[in-house]
Motif scaffolding. Sequence first.
Motif, PDB file in Angstrom:
ATOM      1  N   LYS A  41      64.022  34.942 -57.010  1.00 12.97           N
ATOM      2  CA  LYS A  41      65.377  34.672 -57.492  1.00 12.97           C
ATOM      3  C   LYS A  41      65.426  33.429 -58.373  1.00 12.97           C
ATOM      4  CE  LYS A  41      67.914  36.945 -53.747  1.00 12.97           C
ATOM      5  NZ  LYS A  41      68.793  36.760 -52.560  1.00 12.97           N
ATOM      6  N   MET A  42      64.523  32.479 -58.130  1.00 13.16           N
ATOM      7  CA  MET A  42      64.460  31.257 -58.945  1.00 13.16           C
ATOM      8  C   MET A  42      63.782  31.484 -60.287  1.00 13.16           C
ATOM      9  SD  MET A  42      63.415  28.197 -56.367  1.00 13.16           S
ATOM     10  CE  MET A  42      63.415  28.779 -54.683  1.00 13.16           C
ATOM     11  N   GLY A  43      63.162  32.627 -60.486  1.00 15.81           N
ATOM     12  CA  GLY A  43      62.497  32.916 -61.752  1.00 15.81           C
ATOM     13  C   GLY A  43      60.992  32.929 -61.693  1.00 15.81           C
ATOM     14  N   PHE A  44      60.407  32.669 -60.523  1.00 10.22           N
ATOM     15  CA  PHE A  44      58.943  32.744 -60.428  1.00 10.22           C
ATOM     16  C   PHE A  44      58.496  34.174 -60.695  1.00 10.22           C
ATOM     17  CE2 PHE A  44      59.719  28.823 -58.172  1.00 10.22           C
ATOM     18  CZ  PHE A  44      58.606  28.047 -58.469  1.00 10.22           C
ATOM     19  N   ASN A  45      57.494  34.306 -61.550  1.00 11.70           N
ATOM     20  CA  ASN A  45      57.012  35.644 -61.898  1.00 11.70           C
ATOM     21  C   ASN A  45      55.494  35.795 -61.780  1.00 11.70           C
ATOM     22  OD1 ASN A  45      56.233  34.190 -64.188  1.00 11.70           O
ATOM     23  ND2 ASN A  45      57.913  34.997 -65.440  1.00 11.70           N
ATOM     24  N   ARG A  46      54.824  34.775 -61.238  1.00 13.93           N
ATOM     25  CA  ARG A  46      53.393  34.891 -60.924  1.00 13.93           C
ATOM     26  C   ARG A  46      53.106  34.022 -59.706  1.00 13.93           C
ATOM     27  NH1 ARG A  46      49.065  36.938 -63.130  1.00 13.93           N
ATOM     28  NH2 ARG A  46      50.092  37.269 -65.138  1.00 13.93           N
ATOM     29  N   ILE A  47      52.452  34.622 -58.719  1.00 14.53           N
ATOM     30  CA  ILE A  47      52.049  33.905 -57.522  1.00 14.53           C
ATOM     31  C   ILE A  47      50.541  34.034 -57.378  1.00 14.53           C
ATOM     32  CG2 ILE A  47      52.274  33.712 -55.011  1.00 14.53           C
ATOM     33  CD1 ILE A  47      54.839  33.019 -56.518  1.00 14.53           C
ATOM     34  N   SER A  48      49.878  32.885 -57.215  1.00 11.57           N
ATOM     35  CA  SER A  48      48.429  32.870 -56.967  1.00 11.57           C
ATOM     36  C   SER A  48      48.201  32.612 -55.487  1.00 11.57           C
ATOM     37  CB  SER A  48      47.757  31.775 -57.795  1.00 11.57           C
ATOM     38  OG  SER A  48      47.811  32.077 -59.168  1.00 11.57           O
ATOM     39  N   LEU A  49      47.559  33.549 -54.835  1.00 12.54           N
ATOM     40  CA  LEU A  49      47.323  33.459 -53.392  1.00 12.54           C
ATOM     41  C   LEU A  49      45.912  32.941 -53.137  1.00 12.54           C
ATOM     42  CD1 LEU A  49      48.861  36.913 -52.385  1.00 12.54           C
ATOM     43  CD2 LEU A  49      49.958  34.667 -52.259  1.00 12.54           C
ATOM     44  N   HIS A  78      59.954  34.853 -72.363  1.00 12.05           N
ATOM     45  CA  HIS A  78      58.854  35.402 -71.561  1.00 12.05           C
ATOM     46  C   HIS A  78      58.032  34.289 -70.893  1.00 12.05           C
ATOM     47  CE1 HIS A  78      59.763  39.311 -73.208  1.00 12.05           C
ATOM     48  NE2 HIS A  78      59.654  38.832 -74.439  1.00 12.05           N
ATOM     49  N   ALA A  79      58.675  33.210 -70.527  1.00 13.31           N
ATOM     50  CA  ALA A  79      57.964  32.100 -69.886  1.00 13.31           C
ATOM     51  C   ALA A  79      57.302  32.548 -68.585  1.00 13.31           C
ATOM     52  CB  ALA A  79      58.929  30.955 -69.613  1.00 13.31           C
ATOM     53  N   GLU A  80      56.115  32.015 -68.348  1.00 15.52           N
ATOM     54  CA  GLU A  80      55.420  32.287 -67.090  1.00 15.52           C
ATOM     55  C   GLU A  80      55.734  31.154 -66.118  1.00 15.52           C
ATOM     56  OE1 GLU A  80      51.163  33.814 -66.623  1.00 15.52           O
ATOM     57  OE2 GLU A  80      50.951  31.685 -66.141  1.00 15.52           O
ATOM     58  N   ILE A  81      56.260  31.504 -64.959  1.00 17.09           N
ATOM     59  CA  ILE A  81      56.590  30.515 -63.928  1.00 17.09           C
ATOM     60  C   ILE A  81      55.761  30.871 -62.698  1.00 17.09           C
ATOM     61  CG2 ILE A  81      58.422  29.414 -62.598  1.00 17.09           C
ATOM     62  CD1 ILE A  81      60.394  30.393 -64.708  1.00 17.09           C
ATOM     63  N   ALA A  82      54.785  30.024 -62.400  1.00 15.64           N
ATOM     64  CA  ALA A  82      53.759  30.377 -61.419  1.00 15.64           C
ATOM     65  C   ALA A  82      53.656  29.321 -60.331  1.00 15.64           C
ATOM     66  CB  ALA A  82      52.412  30.539 -62.117  1.00 15.64           C
ATOM     67  N   MET A  83      53.258  29.771 -59.145  1.00 10.09           N
ATOM     68  CA  MET A  83      53.010  28.869 -58.027  1.00 10.09           C
ATOM     69  C   MET A  83      51.739  29.273 -57.292  1.00 10.09           C
ATOM     70  SD  MET A  83      55.309  28.026 -54.593  1.00 10.09           S
ATOM     71  CE  MET A  83      56.527  26.969 -55.364  1.00 10.09           C
ATOM     72  N   GLU A  84      50.914  28.274 -56.968  1.00  6.32           N
ATOM     73  CA  GLU A  84      49.782  28.489 -56.080  1.00  6.32           C
ATOM     74  C   GLU A  84      50.299  28.444 -54.644  1.00  6.32           C
ATOM     75  OE1 GLU A  84      46.939  25.438 -56.931  1.00  6.32           O
ATOM     76  OE2 GLU A  84      46.962  25.840 -59.087  1.00  6.32           O
ATOM     77  N   CYS A  85      49.985  29.458 -53.864  1.00  9.94           N
ATOM     78  CA  CYS A  85      50.495  29.539 -52.491  1.00  9.94           C
ATOM     79  C   CYS A  85      49.373  29.780 -51.493  1.00  9.94           C
ATOM     80  CB  CYS A  85      51.514  30.676 -52.361  1.00  9.94           C
ATOM     81  SG  CYS A  85      53.088  30.360 -53.180  1.00  9.94           S
ATOM     82  N   ASN A  86      49.522  29.170 -50.344  1.00  3.79           N
ATOM     83  CA  ASN A  86      48.670  29.498 -49.206  1.00  3.79           C
ATOM     84  C   ASN A  86      49.346  30.643 -48.467  1.00  3.79           C
ATOM     85  OD1 ASN A  86      47.340  29.663 -46.714  1.00  3.79           O
ATOM     86  ND2 ASN A  86      46.908  27.469 -46.681  1.00  3.79           N
ATOM     87  N   PRO A  87      48.717  31.823 -48.405  1.00  5.16           N
ATOM     88  CA  PRO A  87      49.375  32.984 -47.792  1.00  5.16           C
ATOM     89  C   PRO A  87      49.614  32.819 -46.291  1.00  5.16           C
ATOM     90  CG  PRO A  87      47.084  33.490 -48.279  1.00  5.16           C
ATOM     91  CD  PRO A  87      47.372  32.158 -48.908  1.00  5.16           C
ATOM     92  N   PRO A 107      50.209  22.797 -79.899  1.00  2.00           N
ATOM     93  CA  PRO A 107      51.282  23.783 -79.954  1.00  2.00           C
ATOM     94  C   PRO A 107      52.650  23.164 -79.713  1.00  2.00           C
ATOM     95  CG  PRO A 107      50.121  23.958 -77.876  1.00  2.00           C
ATOM     96  CD  PRO A 107      49.353  22.977 -78.697  1.00  2.00           C
ATOM     97  N   GLU A 108      53.651  23.761 -80.333  1.00  2.00           N
ATOM     98  CA  GLU A 108      55.018  23.285 -80.173  1.00  2.00           C
ATOM     99  C   GLU A 108      55.524  23.552 -78.758  1.00  2.00           C
ATOM    100  OE1 GLU A 108      59.295  23.979 -82.438  1.00  2.00           O
ATOM    101  OE2 GLU A 108      57.970  25.703 -82.075  1.00  2.00           O
ATOM    102  N   ALA A 109      55.050  24.641 -78.167  1.00  2.00           N
ATOM    103  CA  ALA A 109      55.528  25.051 -76.847  1.00  2.00           C
ATOM    104  C   ALA A 109      55.200  23.992 -75.789  1.00  2.00           C
ATOM    105  CB  ALA A 109      54.904  26.385 -76.459  1.00  2.00           C
ATOM    106  N   VAL A 110      55.979  24.028 -74.709  1.00  4.39           N
ATOM    107  CA  VAL A 110      55.856  23.071 -73.613  1.00  4.39           C
ATOM    108  C   VAL A 110      55.358  23.788 -72.366  1.00  4.39           C
ATOM    109  CG1 VAL A 110      57.154  21.564 -72.048  1.00  4.39           C
ATOM    110  CG2 VAL A 110      57.671  21.556 -74.512  1.00  4.39           C
ATOM    111  N   SER A 111      54.318  23.224 -71.752  1.00  7.58           N
ATOM    112  CA  SER A 111      53.881  23.651 -70.424  1.00  7.58           C
ATOM    113  C   SER A 111      54.214  22.534 -69.440  1.00  7.58           C
ATOM    114  CB  SER A 111      52.376  23.919 -70.389  1.00  7.58           C
ATOM    115  OG  SER A 111      52.033  25.073 -71.119  1.00  7.58           O
ATOM    116  N   LEU A 112      54.711  22.896 -68.278  1.00  3.78           N
ATOM    117  CA  LEU A 112      55.038  21.920 -67.251  1.00  3.78           C
ATOM    118  C   LEU A 112      54.146  22.156 -66.042  1.00  3.78           C
ATOM    119  CD1 LEU A 112      58.956  22.154 -67.367  1.00  3.78           C
ATOM    120  CD2 LEU A 112      57.482  20.531 -68.602  1.00  3.78           C
ATOM    121  N   TYR A 113      53.585  21.063 -65.523  1.00  7.60           N
ATOM    122  CA  TYR A 113      52.788  21.159 -64.303  1.00  7.60           C
ATOM    123  C   TYR A 113      53.412  20.267 -63.246  1.00  7.60           C
ATOM    124  CZ  TYR A 113      49.134  20.632 -60.842  1.00  7.60           C
ATOM    125  OH  TYR A 113      48.454  20.599 -59.658  1.00  7.60           O
ATOM    126  N   LEU A 114      53.574  20.803 -62.035  1.00  3.50           N
ATOM    127  CA  LEU A 114      54.139  20.058 -60.913  1.00  3.50           C
ATOM    128  C   LEU A 114      53.104  20.008 -59.798  1.00  3.50           C
ATOM    129  CD1 LEU A 114      57.556  21.901 -60.965  1.00  3.50           C
ATOM    130  CD2 LEU A 114      57.117  19.629 -61.836  1.00  3.50           C
TER     131      LEU A 114
END
Length: 456
Positions: free
Chosen positions: A159-167, A137-146, A47-54
């Motif tokens: 505020k930074m644009g994160f729109n999905r959090i995995s707990l 409609h980019a998905e910006i997600a972070m895995e978090c320890n609650p 795919p042309e689209a870019v996914s970034l993993y940190l």
Amino acid sequence: MISQKLLDKYNLPLPRYTSYPPATFFHENFNGHDFIEAIEESNHHQPEAVSLYLHIPFCSKLCFYCGCTTHISRNNDLYDQYIDALIKEIDLIAGRIDSSRPVTQVHWGGGTPNALNIDQVEKIMSAIYRHFKFSQHAEIAMECNPAYLSVQYIERLLKMGFNRISLGIQDFNEKILLTVNRDPSAMPVKDIIDQLHAAGASANLDFIYGLPYQTPDSFRDTIRHAVEAHPDRIVTFSYAHVPWVKSHQKTLEKNGIPGPEDKMQMFWNARQEMINAGYIPIGMDHFALPDDQLSIALSNKTLHRNFQGYCTKETTGQVYAFGMSAISQLHNAYAQNTKNIPHYIDAVNNGELPIEKGYKTDNTDIAVREVINQIMCNNYLNWNEIANRLNMTSQQLKSVTHFDVDRLQALADDGLVVFNKDEINVSESGRFLIRNIAALFDPKLNTGQKRFSKTI
């Protein structure tokens, strides 16, 4: 529910197929120069689209079940050194990616990404926004320890644009959490989800089954608690006991690890609870609400997956990964960074890509990957559809996957699949053993000395 006879027959050590070939085939002959070449070629692939993993490897304490690449530390100076190197790595790679390609997905994994303070997170996100153009409609997600989340931290993420959090809940039973050395959530989980939903963001809850002291009834209670919190997605990971890779997992053995029959009952109980609550089963371990993008993609047979989990074709991009141990997942190659933090920091500070190993895919690998992805994601395979997409005949595609109709018939005899000459459909019971079905199309499976976790 699967019979004990089938459990015994199919509980085999097999790859999880988050990539093809699996990461066990990556080799050290692949270096930074190979990766640069692969990045430049990737601009001409789909795919042309870019996914970034940190990858943020830091954790303040070690969870005994953990199979991830982590570093136990609370040293903020080390965090700052790592962040500076991470940003330099982004600087080294971003310029080689066609700037017209949109970013459709950003995923922060670990470790514990929210081990970083919020200013450190913002410093990294600023570097990403500086280099890349984002789709609407980019998905910006972070895995978090609650255990380390607060209302204020979540507000800053939003505020930074994160729109999905995995707990990473793992279990609501505090005795089980204590046994595996994990802290419970600092806030009521429902309050976190409500805060995210009020801001238009999504929430995932992640659980592990197969831990000491878990029973089918206790895990059902945990999932009932999860359903009441009404997250968008629930993930139930089967605990992978691989003490030959992660020696700290041996600690769990003294408290007893549930066997495959109990694990299957845990999964079955949890699955029924979620289905009764309206969640749709996705792949082998995800459940999503009916209006979720994953549920819609599954109904359209366009579900996809990468190292970060299940995603849609619209969200999926070639994955460019940053940080120690991070794996880039391009159309034509895989590249994994060094797992040693000092080596990672030194390499990047010297202007070098910190590649430890990788793999250059050929046309056969790509064809097999397409077949296995379709089975793993959509419980379905049409030989002609994939063959046409790859400019092959269906017979050529069957040949490169070493397709054996007798082996497929054996799966059909056990009620796991239904098939004809053009299509294969995975049955309801077959979804529990999807790795076994996918392995049927893996010509590399029995090559080399590889060790994998069992399927159940």
